[in-house]
Design a protein around this motif. Structure first.
Motif, PDB file in Angstrom:
ATOM      1  N   GLU A  75       0.826  -1.210   0.000  1.00 36.42           N
ATOM      2  CA  GLU A  75       0.000   0.000   0.000  1.00 36.42           C
ATOM      3  C   GLU A  75       0.856   1.254   0.000  1.00 36.42           C
ATOM      4  N   HIS A  79       1.074   4.099  -2.928  1.00 39.07           N
ATOM      5  CA  HIS A  79       0.865   5.529  -2.661  1.00 39.07           C
ATOM      6  C   HIS A  79       2.007   6.361  -3.228  1.00 39.07           C
ATOM      7  N   GLU A  96       1.490  12.961   3.114  1.00 43.82           N
ATOM      8  CA  GLU A  96       1.285  12.022   4.213  1.00 43.82           C
ATOM      9  C   GLU A  96       0.075  11.132   3.949  1.00 43.82           C
ATOM     10  N   ARG A  97       0.079   9.980   4.598  1.00 46.44           N
ATOM     11  CA  ARG A  97      -1.072   9.069   4.620  1.00 46.44           C
ATOM     12  C   ARG A  97      -1.214   8.565   6.053  1.00 46.44           C
ATOM     13  N   ASP A  99      -3.484   7.055   7.549  1.00 44.49           N
ATOM     14  CA  ASP A  99      -4.028   5.708   7.678  1.00 44.49           C
ATOM     15  C   ASP A  99      -2.977   4.630   7.459  1.00 44.49           C
TER      16      ASP A  99
END
Length: 429
Positions: A75, A79, A96-97, A99
């Motif tokens: 993931e 991204h 940023e992510r 999650d």
């Protein structure tokens, strides 16, 4: 056959050179990290860690996981690549992510001669890196590019490996025996109990940018298990050969899926450093996975199956982008025919007449259901939600158009095979 495979001495020299280059790259990364007071990492083009610095209290969940497992996860890689970093020519920011546990990062493509060799990343959680620090990071990325280029496998070694894999998967038995011996000399466990082949197909594979993307994802996959994998470019795409005592089919398929996804992102079109644009088209890359066979000497059979499965992934709706040999069903034997044989001319004339009829969509659907259900009227009517009287009428029309008695088993086989060939060779194929 001369495989040109590197001998043990050549392998030791290459490994020694790689260690020296790796140590130099580590020193450069550590120096930049100390200078910036931030965590720094160099990843390969599909976001797998190559070299990392120590922590500076700025580490996030992704960095900790990458350090512990040598892999940030699919993931996270998706991204990063979705920002279009493979097309960047200068520094940009990967957002940023939360999650995923990912803080913002400055990302600088590491290029040599236009070829993407890696991604240099600096954690910048508060977006406080100054202009001079960004320029300094770009300078270090250029140094890293030179070091990685020095560590790159020489072109002649790549060509030798391509020939080696071609020999392993070829039809000539004596050549195959030589290739197995050469693979053993190069460090591959030729006596491993199992082998499996994965084939990638990509449109425009002769173009430099496509060949580079395929080489990157194949090499990255091989580096996961460097002592039991061989990757090579081949006409139309590339090949990954894996051997082991007990190969996990799910893991093999997962590797194929990661290669297709990574190649798609690398070929997904250019994007600016702000990430806008991104992958704006499909790459058309597909993969076929052959069956697990009894060792490297039988790898050619898995290779034939993998090529058939890759062609199926491209031609049969619902099979791609990653298809396994076991899932091909009745398409399997047709997809092993060469391209010059498996063409529209192979479609039987009765099927051609049916396909050209004005009521072809409805009649072909009826015929396919009838054949798929073994000629059973009740099951066909139920599958089509059709009254039996209507079904009888349609089958009579099909018999009239094709000139064939549908009660004859040979005729049904001809029609069934003909429809399969038509599906594989139609105008959209």
């Amino acid at each position: 056959m001369t495989t040109g495979a590197p001998g043990r001495a050549g392998t030791r020299m290459a490994e020694s050179g790689a260690r020296r280059a790796g140590a130099d790259l580590q020193a450069v990364v550590d120096e930049l990290a100390d200078e910036l007071g931030r965590s720094v990492v160099v990843n390969d083009p599909v976001v797998r860690m190559l070299v990392t610095s120590r922590h500076f209290g700025d580490e996030d969940e992704v960095r900790v996981r990458a350090v512990l497992q040598r892999d940030a996860g699919a993931e996270v890689a998706r991204h990063v690549l979705d920002q279009g970093v493979a097309g960047w020519s200068r520094a940009g920011v990967v957002p940023e992510r939360p999650d995923l546990g990912l803080r913002p990062r400055l990302c600088v493509p590491v290029r040599h001669g236009g070829e993407l060799l890696g991604l240099l990343m600096v954690i910048d959680a508060d977006r406080s890196l100054t202009g001079s620090q960004v320029r300094r990071t770009e300078e270090v990325a250029a140094v890293a590019a030179a070091l990685l280029a020095r560590d790159e496998q020489p072109e002649e070694d790549r060509a030798a490996r391509d020939r080696l894999v071609a020999g392993l998967l070829g039809d000539d038995v004596p050549d195959r025996g030589e290739a197995v011996s050469a693979a053993a000399a190069a460090g591959l466990p030729a006596d491993a109990a199992q082998a499996v082949v994965t084939v990638l197909l990509a449109p425009g594979s002769a173009r430099p940018e496509v060949a580079t993307a395929l080489r990157v994802v194949l090499d990255s996959a091989a580096h996961r298990h460097p002592h039991r994998s061989l990757a090579a470019l081949a006409p139309g795409g590339g090949t990954l050969v894996q051997v082991g005592a007990h190969l996990d089919p799910a893991e093999v398929v997962g590797t194929a899926e990661r290669m297709v996804a990574a190649a798609g992102r690398l070929l997904g079109g250019p994007a600016g450093p702000d990430g806008r644009g991104g992958p704006d088209r499909t790459s058309g890359v597909v993969a076929g996975v052959g069956g697990v066979v009894a060792g490297l000497r039988a790898a050619s059979r898995s290779g034939r199956q993998a090529r058939a499965a890759a062609r199926g992934a491209r031609a049969v709706p619902g099979l791609g982008p990653v298809a396994c040999w076991e899932a091909l069903g009745p398409y399997g034997f047709l997809l092993q025919l060469p391209d010059e044989v498996l063409g529209p001319d192979l479609v039987p004339e009765p099927v051609v007449r049916l396909l050209r009829h004005r009521s072809a969509p409805r009649l072909v659907e009826t015929l396919r259901a009838f054949l798929d259900h073994g000629g059973s009227m009740p099951r066909t009517a139920e599958a089509l939600h059709l009254h039996r009287t209507s079904l009888y009428y349609r089958l009579e029309r099909i018999a009239e158009i094709t000139g064939l008695d549908l009660q004859d088993g040979g005729n049904r086989l001809l029609l069934h095979t003909g429809l399969l060939v038509a599906e594989l060779t139609g105008p959209d194929r």
